[in-house]
Design a protein around this motif. Structure first.
Motif, PDB file in Angstrom:
ATOM      1  N   PHE A  55       4.121   2.072   2.299  1.00  0.00           N
ATOM      2  CA  PHE A  55       5.044   3.130   1.904  1.00  0.00           C
ATOM      3  C   PHE A  55       4.296   4.461   1.873  1.00  0.00           C
ATOM      4  N   SER A  56       5.039   5.540   2.113  1.00  0.00           N
ATOM      5  CA  SER A  56       4.413   6.857   2.194  1.00  0.00           C
ATOM      6  C   SER A  56       4.619   7.706   0.950  1.00  0.00           C
ATOM      7  N   SER A  57       5.389   7.227  -0.018  1.00  0.00           N
ATOM      8  CA  SER A  57       5.655   8.034  -1.216  1.00  0.00           C
ATOM      9  C   SER A  57       5.855   7.142  -2.425  1.00  0.00           C
ATOM     10  N   GLY A  58       5.735   7.752  -3.594  1.00  0.00           N
ATOM     11  CA  GLY A  58       5.946   7.025  -4.830  1.00  0.00           C
ATOM     12  C   GLY A  58       7.377   6.545  -4.967  1.00  0.00           C
ATOM     13  N   LYS A  59       8.333   7.369  -4.548  1.00  0.00           N
ATOM     14  CA  LYS A  59       9.746   7.002  -4.648  1.00  0.00           C
ATOM     15  C   LYS A  59      10.045   5.733  -3.860  1.00  0.00           C
ATOM     16  N   GLU A  60       9.481   5.644  -2.671  1.00  0.00           N
ATOM     17  CA  GLU A  60       9.751   4.484  -1.828  1.00  0.00           C
ATOM     18  C   GLU A  60       9.235   3.191  -2.453  1.00  0.00           C
TER      19      GLU A  60
ATOM     20  N   GLN B  57       0.835  -1.190   0.000  1.00  0.00           N
ATOM     21  CA  GLN B  57       0.000   0.000   0.000  1.00  0.00           C
ATOM     22  C   GLN B  57       0.873   1.245   0.000  1.00  0.00           C
ATOM     23  N   VAL B  58       0.405   2.271  -0.715  1.00  0.00           N
ATOM     24  CA  VAL B  58       1.134   3.531  -0.823  1.00  0.00           C
ATOM     25  C   VAL B  58       0.170   4.651  -0.436  1.00  0.00           C
ATOM     26  N   ASP B  59       0.445   5.318   0.698  1.00  0.00           N
ATOM     27  CA  ASP B  59      -0.436   6.375   1.203  1.00  0.00           C
ATOM     28  C   ASP B  59       0.399   7.262   2.115  1.00  0.00           C
ATOM     29  N   ASP B  60       0.282   8.585   1.948  1.00  0.00           N
ATOM     30  CA  ASP B  60       1.065   9.485   2.789  1.00  0.00           C
ATOM     31  C   ASP B  60       0.427   9.725   4.152  1.00  0.00           C
ATOM     32  N   ASP B  61      -0.764   9.187   4.360  1.00  0.00           N
ATOM     33  CA  ASP B  61      -1.474   9.324   5.631  1.00  0.00           C
ATOM     34  C   ASP B  61      -1.120   8.124   6.510  1.00  0.00           C
TER      35      ASP B  61
ATOM     36  N   ASP C 118      -2.751   5.427  -3.268  1.00  0.00           N
ATOM     37  CA  ASP C 118      -3.442   6.705  -3.086  1.00  0.00           C
ATOM     38  C   ASP C 118      -3.099   7.604  -4.274  1.00  0.00           C
ATOM     39  N   VAL C 119      -4.109   8.231  -4.843  1.00  0.00           N
ATOM     40  CA  VAL C 119      -3.888   9.066  -6.019  1.00  0.00           C
ATOM     41  C   VAL C 119      -3.115  10.332  -5.668  1.00  0.00           C
ATOM     42  N   ARG C 120      -3.289  10.843  -4.448  1.00  0.00           N
ATOM     43  CA  ARG C 120      -2.588  12.062  -4.022  1.00  0.00           C
ATOM     44  C   ARG C 120      -1.401  11.692  -3.144  1.00  0.00           C
ATOM     45  N   LEU C 121      -0.178  11.874  -3.685  1.00  0.00           N
ATOM     46  CA  LEU C 121       1.039  11.599  -2.939  1.00  0.00           C
ATOM     47  C   LEU C 121       1.910  12.848  -2.912  1.00  0.00           C
ATOM     48  N   PRO C 122       2.812  12.978  -1.953  1.00  0.00           N
ATOM     49  CA  PRO C 122       3.588  14.216  -1.829  1.00  0.00           C
ATOM     50  C   PRO C 122       4.617  14.427  -2.929  1.00  0.00           C
ATOM     51  N   ASP C 123       5.093  13.345  -3.549  1.00  0.00           N
ATOM     52  CA  ASP C 123       6.194  13.486  -4.501  1.00  0.00           C
ATOM     53  C   ASP C 123       5.844  13.163  -5.937  1.00  0.00           C
TER      54      ASP C 123
END
Length: 465
Positions: free
Chosen positions: A42-47, A17-21, A64-69
């Motif tokens: 993971f919290s970011s696309g890069k990770e 799962q990929v989510d910045d929350d 998650d469609v909205r990520l910080p990077d």
């Protein structure tokens, strides 16, 4: 890299799962862990890109469609391109219909808007992982049935496999007969690889693909100066196959003059190059194949009887595909596995209407035609389920003509609208885009067929499986 990962000993499925929350990650991780999954978060696309590039392991990705990077949809496209076999479920707190439709057409397995219905999420992921488990079972079953690469479990193919095993480790000359596209070269390779010559050359030569004027030089080779243009010596196929196996495909098309010379080689195991003066001993096992039946082959002066009986010391007849329809599911999923990799697709389900067509189709081109048809369908299928509309044009026409129980057009229309509404979870705007018609036309057909009340239902998710 985010450290909130949970593993379960012995668990066969891994969800990424990929989510910045961080709170959302923990909730989803706990939910899926309780359902029996291992979870990497993971919290970011890069990770997640670094993880996949390093490990490449995941059965499902929650993104998650909205990520910080990075934009989630851009990351989704990257994942689709680099890891086409991993299904992706999209989630966002800023959902809209256009984004949902875009995700569906690009191959997302499911699209959720936040706050996510956790029960629906759990059920969706579990259903997906169950499909993956069944697909792995099919793959393992295919491997178990793949004797010498010959796939199937019908009585006809079992008899073929039995005869291959009987003769594989012998030096007997074998004649393989069968219609075009039944896999005669595959059987020849199976015989070669199953015997003591498996580490030596396997030379396949199609007698029908070479002009008559070049056949002799290709088979026997030639010395320098043997004819105009022979600027150097060249070994023929007999020499190249020394200590190995020579497979002569379409032997029935060999000219009569060369038939006599081939018979001599079979008897003496010696060859002489064109322009040569010395005989050369060759240690070759001969396999031959023809699409002609023995009776047709021996009609008139087409083929020497003495050569036929010399070649047919042991005969293996390959059944046409129409005689082994029980093998179609195994063959279809075997080829889908290959084609998904080469065509970068993720087709995992074959609609029952497609399988019905395959079962009733006469397959004049046999397995070769099946594979070519599936390749076209896989290329044309943007999602996970292969439909009749994805088959090549002639096959689609045949599917319509061959259906004895062809339903009325209104029935087909009603089923199409019903299916679109189910996939869109009742959202008529999404259903209209799936069907390629206007929203008012969907509303009209809902009323026409009494499918639902004419109300605005948005649905909690959009399912594209």
């Amino acid at each position: 890299m985010a450290g909130d990962s949970t593993y379960r000993a012995g668990c066969e499925h891994l969800v990424v799962q990929v989510d910045d929350d961080s709170a959302a990650r923990r909730i989803v991780s706990d939910l899926l862990t309780d359902a029996g999954c291992s979870v990497r978060s993971f919290s970011s696309g890069k990770e997640v890109i670094e993880y996949l590039h390093g490990h490449g392991k995941a059965d499902c990705i929650l993104l998650d469609v909205r990520l910080p990077d990075v934009d989630g949809l851009s990351l989704f496209q990257l994942l689709r391109n680099d890891y086409p076999g991993i299904p992706v479920i999209l989630m966002t707190g800023f959902g809209n219909v256009d984004q949902a439709v875009s995700a569906m057409t690009q191959g997302a397995y499911y699209y959720f808007t936040k706050p996510v219905d956790l029960l629906l999420l759990r059920r969706t992921v579990c259903e997906l992982l169950e499909k993956i488990r069944l697909q792995r079972q099919i793959f393992e079953m295919t491997k178990a049935r793949a004797n010498f690469g010959l796939i199937g479990q019908s009585n006809a193919i079992r008899e073929t496999i039995r005869r291959v095993k009987l003769v594989a480790d012998l030096q007997t000359t074998v004649l393989i007969t069968g219609e075009t596209g039944t896999g005669k070269e595959l059987v020849a390779r199976a015989i070669h690889e199953g015997g003591r010559r498996c580490g030596q050359p396997f030379i396949a030569f199609n007698c029908a693909a070479i002009p008559d004027t070049l056949l002799e030089s290709e088979l026997f080779g030639y010395e320098k100066g043997a004819f105009t243009g022979a600027g150097h010596s060249k070994p023929g196929k007999f020499e190249l196959a020394d200590r190995g196996t020579l497979f002569l495909d379409e032997i029935g098309d060999l000219p009569s003059a060369l038939q006599a010379k081939l018979l001599r080689v079979l008897e003496d195991r010696e060859v002489e190059r064109l322009g040569g003066v010395h005989m050369k001993k060759v240690d070759v096992r001969f396999l031959a194949a023809t699409h002609h039946s023995p009776s047709d082959l021996l009609t008139g002066d087409r083929f020497r009887q003495d050569l036929y009986y010399r070649l047919a010391s042991f005969e293996i007849r390959l059944p046409p595909l129409r005689e082994r329809v029980d093998d179609l599911p195994l063959l279809v999923f075997h080829f889908l596995g290959e084609l998904n990799r080469t065509c970068r697709r993720t087709v995992q389900v074959v609609n029952p209407a497609v399988m019905d067509f395959f079962t009733n189709y006469p397959w004049p081109g046999n397995i070769r035609e099946l594979r070519n048809m599936l390749e076209t369908a896989v290329i044309c299928c943007p999602g996970r389920e292969m439909q009749l509309e994805h088959l090549p044009g002639p096959a689609r026409s045949a599917a319509v003509c061959n259906r004895a129980d062809l339903p009325a057009l209104s029935q087909l229309e009603r089923e199409a609208v019903t299916r679109a509404l189910e996939q869109a979870k009742g959202n008529r705007t999404v259903a209209a885009r799936l069907l390629g018609i206007s929203r008012n036309q969907v509303r009209y057909r809902i009323k026409k067929y009494g499918l639902a009340e004419d109300s605005e239902e948005s649905g909690s998710g959009v399912h594209t499986s």
